[in-house]
Design a protein around this motif. Sequence first.
Motif, PDB file in Angstrom:
ATOM      1  N   LYS A 165       0.822  -1.209   0.000  1.00  0.00           N
ATOM      2  CA  LYS A 165       0.000   0.000   0.000  1.00  0.00           C
ATOM      3  C   LYS A 165       0.858   1.262   0.000  1.00  0.00           C
ATOM      4  CE  LYS A 165      -4.036  -2.010   2.296  1.00  0.00           C
ATOM      5  NZ  LYS A 165      -4.911  -1.988   3.483  1.00  0.00           N
ATOM      6  N   LEU A 166       2.050   1.169   0.559  1.00  0.00           N
ATOM      7  CA  LEU A 166       2.961   2.315   0.576  1.00  0.00           C
ATOM      8  C   LEU A 166       3.713   2.459  -0.740  1.00  0.00           C
ATOM      9  CD1 LEU A 166       4.489   1.880   4.140  1.00  0.00           C
ATOM     10  CD2 LEU A 166       3.104   3.817   3.394  1.00  0.00           C
ATOM     11  N   GLY A 167       3.576   1.479  -1.637  1.00  0.00           N
ATOM     12  CA  GLY A 167       4.335   1.502  -2.882  1.00  0.00           C
ATOM     13  C   GLY A 167       5.806   1.266  -2.638  1.00  0.00           C
ATOM     14  N   ALA A 168       6.136   0.544  -1.560  1.00  0.00           N
ATOM     15  CA  ALA A 168       7.516   0.299  -1.175  1.00  0.00           C
ATOM     16  C   ALA A 168       7.887  -1.161  -1.454  1.00  0.00           C
ATOM     17  CB  ALA A 168       7.715   0.638   0.296  1.00  0.00           C
ATOM     18  N   ALA A 169       9.116  -1.523  -1.095  1.00  0.00           N
ATOM     19  CA  ALA A 169       9.597  -2.893  -1.266  1.00  0.00           C
ATOM     20  C   ALA A 169      10.121  -3.398   0.072  1.00  0.00           C
ATOM     21  CB  ALA A 169      10.705  -2.934  -2.315  1.00  0.00           C
ATOM     22  N   ILE A 170       9.924  -4.681   0.333  1.00  0.00           N
ATOM     23  CA  ILE A 170      10.352  -5.284   1.594  1.00  0.00           C
ATOM     24  C   ILE A 170      11.255  -6.476   1.322  1.00  0.00           C
ATOM     25  CG2 ILE A 170       8.290  -6.731   1.716  1.00  0.00           C
ATOM     26  CD1 ILE A 170       8.447  -6.473   4.786  1.00  0.00           C
ATOM     27  N   ASP A 171      12.301  -6.603   2.120  1.00  0.00           N
ATOM     28  CA  ASP A 171      13.198  -7.748   2.042  1.00  0.00           C
ATOM     29  C   ASP A 171      13.341  -8.331   3.451  1.00  0.00           C
ATOM     30  OD1 ASP A 171      15.303  -9.445   0.699  1.00  0.00           O
ATOM     31  OD2 ASP A 171      16.530  -8.460   2.226  1.00  0.00           O
ATOM     32  N   ILE A 172      12.990  -9.600   3.607  1.00  0.00           N
ATOM     33  CA  ILE A 172      13.057 -10.271   4.901  1.00  0.00           C
ATOM     34  C   ILE A 172      14.103 -11.367   4.814  1.00  0.00           C
ATOM     35  CG2 ILE A 172      11.790 -11.571   6.648  1.00  0.00           C
ATOM     36  CD1 ILE A 172       9.214 -10.352   5.543  1.00  0.00           C
ATOM     37  N   SER A 173      15.111 -11.306   5.681  1.00  0.00           N
ATOM     38  CA  SER A 173      16.158 -12.320   5.686  1.00  0.00           C
ATOM     39  C   SER A 173      16.351 -12.839   7.098  1.00  0.00           C
ATOM     40  CB  SER A 173      17.475 -11.747   5.150  1.00  0.00           C
ATOM     41  OG  SER A 173      17.904 -10.653   5.933  1.00  0.00           O
ATOM     42  N   SER A 174      16.650 -14.135   7.194  1.00  0.00           N
ATOM     43  CA  SER A 174      16.827 -14.749   8.502  1.00  0.00           C
ATOM     44  C   SER A 174      17.537 -16.089   8.359  1.00  0.00           C
ATOM     45  CB  SER A 174      15.475 -14.940   9.189  1.00  0.00           C
ATOM     46  OG  SER A 174      15.641 -15.531  10.464  1.00  0.00           O
ATOM     47  N   GLU A 175      18.238 -16.451   9.410  1.00  0.00           N
ATOM     48  CA  GLU A 175      18.862 -17.762   9.493  1.00  0.00           C
ATOM     49  C   GLU A 175      18.633 -18.307  10.886  1.00  0.00           C
ATOM     50  OE1 GLU A 175      22.873 -18.243   8.067  1.00  0.00           O
ATOM     51  OE2 GLU A 175      22.672 -16.523   6.725  1.00  0.00           O
ATOM     52  N   LYS A 176      18.567 -19.620  10.976  1.00  0.00           N
ATOM     53  CA  LYS A 176      18.355 -20.257  12.260  1.00  0.00           C
ATOM     54  C   LYS A 176      19.439 -19.841  13.249  1.00  0.00           C
ATOM     55  CE  LYS A 176      14.667 -22.936  12.265  1.00  0.00           C
ATOM     56  NZ  LYS A 176      13.611 -22.857  13.291  1.00  0.00           N
ATOM     57  N   ASN A 177      19.002 -19.341  14.395  1.00  0.00           N
ATOM     58  CA  ASN A 177      19.875 -18.938  15.507  1.00  0.00           C
ATOM     59  C   ASN A 177      20.779 -17.758  15.177  1.00  0.00           C
ATOM     60  OD1 ASN A 177      18.898 -21.147  17.097  1.00  0.00           O
ATOM     61  ND2 ASN A 177      20.280 -22.504  15.980  1.00  0.00           N
ATOM     62  N   LEU A 178      20.504 -17.068  14.070  1.00  0.00           N
ATOM     63  CA  LEU A 178      21.308 -15.901  13.702  1.00  0.00           C
ATOM     64  C   LEU A 178      20.456 -14.643  13.565  1.00  0.00           C
ATOM     65  CD1 LEU A 178      23.780 -17.447  11.079  1.00  0.00           C
ATOM     66  CD2 LEU A 178      24.245 -16.836  13.468  1.00  0.00           C
ATOM     67  N   GLY A 179      19.236 -14.687  14.082  1.00  0.00           N
ATOM     68  CA  GLY A 179      18.381 -13.513  14.066  1.00  0.00           C
ATOM     69  C   GLY A 179      17.702 -13.282  12.731  1.00  0.00           C
ATOM     70  N   SER A 180      17.045 -12.152  12.623  1.00  0.00           N
ATOM     71  CA  SER A 180      16.327 -11.797  11.397  1.00  0.00           C
ATOM     72  C   SER A 180      16.492 -10.311  11.114  1.00  0.00           C
ATOM     73  CB  SER A 180      14.839 -12.149  11.525  1.00  0.00           C
ATOM     74  OG  SER A 180      14.266 -11.458  12.616  1.00  0.00           O
ATOM     75  N   LYS A 181      16.249  -9.956   9.857  1.00  0.00           N
ATOM     76  CA  LYS A 181      16.421  -8.570   9.427  1.00  0.00           C
ATOM     77  C   LYS A 181      15.346  -8.232   8.407  1.00  0.00           C
ATOM     78  CE  LYS A 181      20.014  -5.437   7.653  1.00  0.00           C
ATOM     79  NZ  LYS A 181      21.440  -5.376   7.204  1.00  0.00           N
ATOM     80  N   ILE A 182      14.671  -7.118   8.630  1.00  0.00           N
ATOM     81  CA  ILE A 182      13.643  -6.622   7.714  1.00  0.00           C
ATOM     82  C   ILE A 182      14.087  -5.268   7.169  1.00  0.00           C
ATOM     83  CG2 ILE A 182      11.245  -5.878   7.486  1.00  0.00           C
ATOM     84  CD1 ILE A 182      10.565  -7.753   9.810  1.00  0.00           C
ATOM     85  N   ILE A 183      14.131  -5.151   5.860  1.00  0.00           N
ATOM     86  CA  ILE A 183      14.489  -3.881   5.215  1.00  0.00           C
ATOM     87  C   ILE A 183      13.315  -3.441   4.343  1.00  0.00           C
ATOM     88  CG2 ILE A 183      16.086  -2.663   3.700  1.00  0.00           C
ATOM     89  CD1 ILE A 183      18.215  -4.702   4.400  1.00  0.00           C
ATOM     90  N   ILE A 184      12.815  -2.253   4.604  1.00  0.00           N
ATOM     91  CA  ILE A 184      11.730  -1.686   3.798  1.00  0.00           C
ATOM     92  C   ILE A 184      12.245  -0.399   3.166  1.00  0.00           C
ATOM     93  CG2 ILE A 184       9.377  -0.801   3.799  1.00  0.00           C
ATOM     94  CD1 ILE A 184       8.862  -2.473   6.305  1.00  0.00           C
ATOM     95  N   LYS A 185      12.147  -0.324   1.839  1.00  0.00           N
ATOM     96  CA  LYS A 185      12.609   0.859   1.111  1.00  0.00           C
ATOM     97  C   LYS A 185      11.453   1.453   0.313  1.00  0.00           C
ATOM     98  CE  LYS A 185      17.342  -0.860   0.411  1.00  0.00           C
ATOM     99  NZ  LYS A 185      18.359  -1.197  -0.613  1.00  0.00           N
ATOM    100  N   GLY A 186      11.379   2.761   0.310  1.00  0.00           N
ATOM    101  CA  GLY A 186      10.339   3.436  -0.441  1.00  0.00           C
ATOM    102  C   GLY A 186      10.826   4.749  -1.000  1.00  0.00           C
ATOM    103  N   VAL A 187      10.043   5.326  -1.890  1.00  0.00           N
ATOM    104  CA  VAL A 187      10.367   6.626  -2.471  1.00  0.00           C
ATOM    105  C   VAL A 187       9.352   7.647  -2.001  1.00  0.00           C
ATOM    106  CG1 VAL A 187      11.478   5.640  -4.503  1.00  0.00           C
ATOM    107  CG2 VAL A 187       9.028   6.110  -4.555  1.00  0.00           C
ATOM    108  N   LYS A 188       9.763   8.875  -1.910  1.00  0.00           N
ATOM    109  CA  LYS A 188       8.863   9.944  -1.479  1.00  0.00           C
ATOM    110  C   LYS A 188       7.878  10.257  -2.584  1.00  0.00           C
ATOM    111  CE  LYS A 188       8.640  14.691   0.193  1.00  0.00           C
ATOM    112  NZ  LYS A 188       7.518  14.365   1.088  1.00  0.00           N
ATOM    113  N   LYS A 189       6.611  10.278  -2.243  1.00  0.00           N
ATOM    114  CA  LYS A 189       5.582  10.608  -3.214  1.00  0.00           C
ATOM    115  C   LYS A 189       5.445  12.114  -3.322  1.00  0.00           C
ATOM    116  CE  LYS A 189       3.005   6.366  -2.271  1.00  0.00           C
ATOM    117  NZ  LYS A 189       1.727   5.789  -1.791  1.00  0.00           N
TER     118      LYS A 189
END
Length: 266
Positions: A241-265
């Motif tokens: 809905k924000l017109g953005a992109a999301i990248d979710i990465s994770s490994e067992k016992n190494l935590g997780s990381k969420i990156i959301i990038k968007g452009v200014k409308k």
Amino acid sequence: MVYRDLKWITILIPTILIGGFEFLRHSGPFLQGMSMETGNYFITILTFIVSFAFSNWMFKTIKEQNHRISSEREIRAIYEERERLAKELHDNIAQTLFLLNVNLKKGKLNDAQGLVNSIDSNLRQAIYNLRTSPSEHVTLSKRIESWLDDWNTVSGIDLKISISIHENYFTPAEEVQLFSLIQEAFTNIRKHSVANCASLHFKTRPNDWKLIIEDNGRGFSENEILPSKYGLLMMKEGVSKLGAAIDISSEKNLGSKIIIKGVKKQ
């Protein structure tokens, strides 16, 4: 004043001004002695002054009307989003209460306790998200910091925050979506990650923005990042809905990381 009135005023002012001046110059006693050249200079300057004053007033009026319309649309979008959140909350609690009733009948008290905690968490999250009025003008940065401070107290997880958001960078409707995404991400960290440290980095630039959420918990495997995961599905829908992109990465016992990038409308 409506746009139709502005249109007719724009049409009539030059007509009345120039036509009236010419009528008075040729028939009025106090302008008959004015030469043609002087009259031309005079009507040109007079038309410029009147047109300049009227244009400034007209565009100021249009700007104010557009701002009011834009504000009304944004507020409507906020309330529509809140209505959606309220519906989701209702559906979620109804389902959870049904499962709670089933577990109580079967004597599964531990599972029932977990469902009670889930209901409590969902209610607290929804109440916080819905209680702030759009007219209170609380900045997005302050809302995030305040909510994460409460989250840190409840979860006991160490938290690092870095927020740099330009004022009025997002529309109110976008702020609702972003705040909901952050809530969902950190609620998942508290419930599922078994982490002892988490972080949020949120930065806006003139043309784009980036939101990074990390934790050092147990992580999850690829087959767990499926649409069936309701929390992740909600986040992906919100990002869309924000017109953005999301990248979710994770490994067992190494935590997780969420990156959301968007452009200014614009």
